[in-house]
Design an enzyme around this catalytic site. Structure first.
Site, PDB file in Angstrom:
ATOM      1  CG  ASP A 141      -1.940   1.349   1.190  1.00 47.37           C
ATOM      2  OD1 ASP A 141      -2.362   1.167   0.161  1.00 47.37           O
ATOM      3  OD2 ASP A 141      -2.375   1.519   2.375  1.00 47.37           O
ATOM      4  NE  ARG A 147      -3.985   5.739   0.355  1.00 44.80           N
ATOM      5  CZ  ARG A 147      -3.336   5.085  -0.505  1.00 44.80           C
ATOM      6  NH1 ARG A 147      -3.277   5.886  -2.038  1.00 44.80           N
ATOM      7  NH2 ARG A 147      -3.697   3.654  -0.539  1.00 44.80           N
ATOM      8  CG  ASN A 148      -0.267   4.764   3.406  1.00 47.87           C
ATOM      9  OD1 ASN A 148      -1.379   5.507   4.274  1.00 47.87           O
ATOM     10  ND2 ASN A 148      -1.363   3.889   2.088  1.00 47.87           N
ATOM     11  CG  ASP A 199      -1.706   2.500   6.415  1.00 49.36           C
ATOM     12  OD1 ASP A 199      -1.599   1.155   7.206  1.00 49.36           O
ATOM     13  OD2 ASP A 199      -2.384   3.940   6.186  1.00 49.36           O
TER      14      ASP A 199
END
Length: 245
Positions: free
Chosen positions: A180, A184-185, A198
């Site tokens: 992932d 954003r992570n 994350d």
């Protein structure tokens, strides 16, 4: 049920054959190989707990304000022991199981690198369960680039890329697939150092391949072509490279 081939090899899923049941169990603890789920643990009444060294008391944490809200959880700014700024992650009700949340913490405890967000501990003695990590004051990389991207010099942008590469190379060396990776992570600290975070979808792999369970959710925009295969979704270190690129 465990099946056996005419050649005396054991299997649960097609194309995954093993010479012994212990080897089969070890593999499927980390890789569902298209089954509904991985083999989590033997049936037991014991609750999945973290090692004592990672346990924090809920009373040690004071929640100050919301930082962000995602699909699976909410992150708050908190104060630990009255003096340390920390990020406190809590799962949203019904978004993921307690086992999955604890597994994310266990993954973070195994990974120690300056370009990975550090886990300080877990408050698991009462509800809600907290993941307590280092606080990154400049927030996620996606928001930071949208707000300040035009102000950054070429060298600073290269340093951001290097930070993420450094973290991902370490994950691969430890046989982990993030699954992932996205802006954003990745989080930005006060010195503009970027750290990968994350780890809810991160998996340990034995052969650089993770075949997820049927119906598994994944990020469409950042996923490699092989992830979209009909029936099964396949992840590897190469799919992490695709997400980075």
């Amino acid at each position: 049920h465990v099946h056996k081939t005419p050649e005396n090899k054991y299997y649960l899923a097609e194309n995954c054959y093993f010479e012994s049941i212990p080897k089969l169990i070890h593999y499927h603890q980390h890789n569902s190989a298209g089954m509904v789920t991985r083999l989590w643990r033997a049936a037991s009444t014991q609750v999945n707990k973290l090692p004592p060294t990672a346990s924090l008391g809920n009373e040690e944490i004071v929640l100050l304000r919301d930082l962000e809200s995602g699909q699976f959880g909410v992150v708050h700014l908190g104060k630990w022991k009255g003096q340390y700024d920390v990020a406190v992650k809590m799962i949203k009700e019904g978004a993921m199981s307690e086992d999955e949340f604890i597994e994310e913490a266990q993954t973070m405890m195994k990974l120690n690198h300056p370009k990975l967000v550090r886990l300080y501990g877990v408050c698991s003695k009462s509800y809600p369960i907290y993941l307590v990590t280092e606080y990154m004051p400049n927030g996620c990389l996606l928001s930071y680039l949208r707000s300040h991207g035009k102000e950054l010099q070429a060298l600073q942008l290269l340093e951001i890329c290097y930070d993420v590469c450094d973290a991902m190379a370490f994950l691969e060396s430890c046989q982990f697939i993030h699954r992932d990776l996205a802006a954003r992570n990745c989080l930005v600290d006060s010195n503009l150092t970027v750290k990968v975070s994350d780890f809810g979808m991160t998996r340990y792999v034995l052969d650089d391949l993770y075949v997820s369970s049927l119906g598994t959710k994944f990020s469409v925009k950042w996923s490699a072509p092989e992830v979209f295969q009909y029936k099964y979704t396949k992840f590897s270190s190469k799919s992490d490279v695709w997400a980075f690129g």
